[in-house]
Motif scaffolding. Structure first.
Motif, PDB file in Angstrom:
ATOM      1  N   PRO A 120       0.869  -1.265   0.067  1.00 12.43           N
ATOM      2  CA  PRO A 120      -0.035   0.121  -0.062  1.00 12.43           C
ATOM      3  C   PRO A 120       0.908   1.299  -0.126  1.00 12.43           C
ATOM      4  CG  PRO A 120       0.130  -0.892   2.356  1.00 12.43           C
ATOM      5  CD  PRO A 120       0.808  -2.118   1.280  1.00 12.43           C
ATOM      6  N   TRP A 121       2.167   1.195  -0.033  1.00 10.63           N
ATOM      7  CA  TRP A 121       2.962   2.255   0.079  1.00 10.63           C
ATOM      8  C   TRP A 121       3.299   3.026  -1.088  1.00 10.63           C
ATOM      9  CZ3 TRP A 121       4.496  -2.475   2.368  1.00 10.63           C
ATOM     10  CH2 TRP A 121       5.117  -3.099   1.545  1.00 10.63           C
TER      11      TRP A 121
ATOM     12  N   LEU B 266       8.510  11.706   0.583  1.00 11.20           N
ATOM     13  CA  LEU B 266       7.260  11.770   1.357  1.00 11.20           C
ATOM     14  C   LEU B 266       6.611  10.227   1.177  1.00 11.20           C
ATOM     15  CD1 LEU B 266       5.827  15.016  -0.435  1.00 11.20           C
ATOM     16  CD2 LEU B 266       6.676  14.516   1.844  1.00 11.20           C
ATOM     17  N   VAL B 267       6.125   9.720   2.072  1.00  9.32           N
ATOM     18  CA  VAL B 267       5.625   8.481   2.094  1.00  9.32           C
ATOM     19  C   VAL B 267       3.841   8.482   2.010  1.00  9.32           C
ATOM     20  CG1 VAL B 267       5.489   6.208   2.962  1.00  9.32           C
ATOM     21  CG2 VAL B 267       7.591   7.464   3.439  1.00  9.32           C
ATOM     22  N   GLY B 268       3.374   7.745   1.336  1.00  3.21           N
ATOM     23  CA  GLY B 268       1.866   8.060   1.159  1.00  3.21           C
ATOM     24  C   GLY B 268       1.339   6.444   1.228  1.00  3.21           C
ATOM     25  N   GLN B 269      -0.053   6.397   1.571  1.00  3.64           N
ATOM     26  CA  GLN B 269      -0.646   4.962   1.806  1.00  3.64           C
ATOM     27  C   GLN B 269      -1.854   5.053   0.888  1.00  3.64           C
ATOM     28  OE1 GLN B 269      -2.023   4.320   5.656  1.00  3.64           O
ATOM     29  NE2 GLN B 269      -3.732   2.782   5.302  1.00  3.64           N
TER      30      GLN B 269
ATOM     31  N   ALA C 187      -0.114  -0.266   9.041  1.00  2.50           N
ATOM     32  CA  ALA C 187       0.631  -0.786   9.816  1.00  2.50           C
ATOM     33  C   ALA C 187       2.022  -1.390   8.782  1.00  2.50           C
ATOM     34  CB  ALA C 187       0.273  -2.387  10.430  1.00  2.50           C
ATOM     35  N   ALA C 188       1.467  -1.744   7.463  1.00  3.03           N
ATOM     36  CA  ALA C 188       2.701  -2.349   6.649  1.00  3.03           C
ATOM     37  C   ALA C 188       3.549  -1.082   6.100  1.00  3.03           C
ATOM     38  CB  ALA C 188       1.747  -2.782   5.223  1.00  3.03           C
TER      39      ALA C 188
END
Length: 188
Positions: free
Chosen positions: A44-45, A97-100, A114-115
């Motif tokens: 999901p990242w 930057l990190v997105g879900q 969590a992942a």
């Protein structure tokens, strides 16, 4: 370094040298991140690597939030605080930057967060092995609508969950942890 040593040496880093992060090392960190455990292999990242132009743009958003947290924009001190914050952000050698990716079911959303957290931890552990420091920020920048617009993101489809500030540490960072005994509750 053993995995135990990497885990114990990982620390949040706030001060970096001016040395650029080599793309090869950044790629190693991202490679480690994508091997995080994730439910049903949803992976999901999403990651965005900021370059000079995008970091300069984001520095303005960062500075607005920092300055406005301390004084109102009408206060004469606001401009000074803003300028200092822009300079501080511009000195960060690398910003990721990190997105879900969002899904409908609330349990899946939680599992995916969590992942993503595991992916970020993997990223930080690889950075530690490569002698880099990382600060995992969840500050107001990642919730700002202008950042979503800049990245062309729909908030119903993707949520920004982290800004990773990274570089070679400018000082040694140490930390003390509680013992296992102080953290463990054993049940019969």
């Amino acid at each position: 370094m053993s995995i135990a040593a990497v885990i114990k040496n990982r620390r949040t880093t706030y001060q970096f040298t001016n040395e650029k992060v080599p793309q090869e090392i950044l790629n190693q960190c991202l490679e480690a991140a994508i091997w995080a455990p994730n439910h049903k292999m949803r992976q999901p990242w999403l990651f965005w690597q900021l370059g000079e132009v995008s970091q300069a743009w984001l520095a303005q958003i960062y500075a607005e939030h920092r300055a406005s947290k301390k004084v109102s924009q009408q206060d004469p001190e606001w401009t000074c605080l803003y300028d200092k914050a822009v300079q501080k952000f511009q000195r960060i050698p690398q910003v990721i930057l990190v997105g879900q990716k969002l899904v409908e079911h609330p349990v899946d959303v939680m599992e995916d967060y969590a992942a993503c957290a595991c992916a970020i931890q993997n990223f930080q552990l690889m950075a530690t092995e490569c002698q880099l420091g990382v600060q995992w920020s969840t500050g107001p920048v990642i919730g700002d609508d202008r950042v979503y617009q800049y990245l062309n993101l729909d908030k119903t489809q993707t949520k920004l969950i982290a800004a990773l500030y990274m570089g070679f540490p400018d000082c040694e960072v140490t930390s003390v942890r509680k013992s296992v005994e102080a953290s463990l509750i054993q049940l019969d």
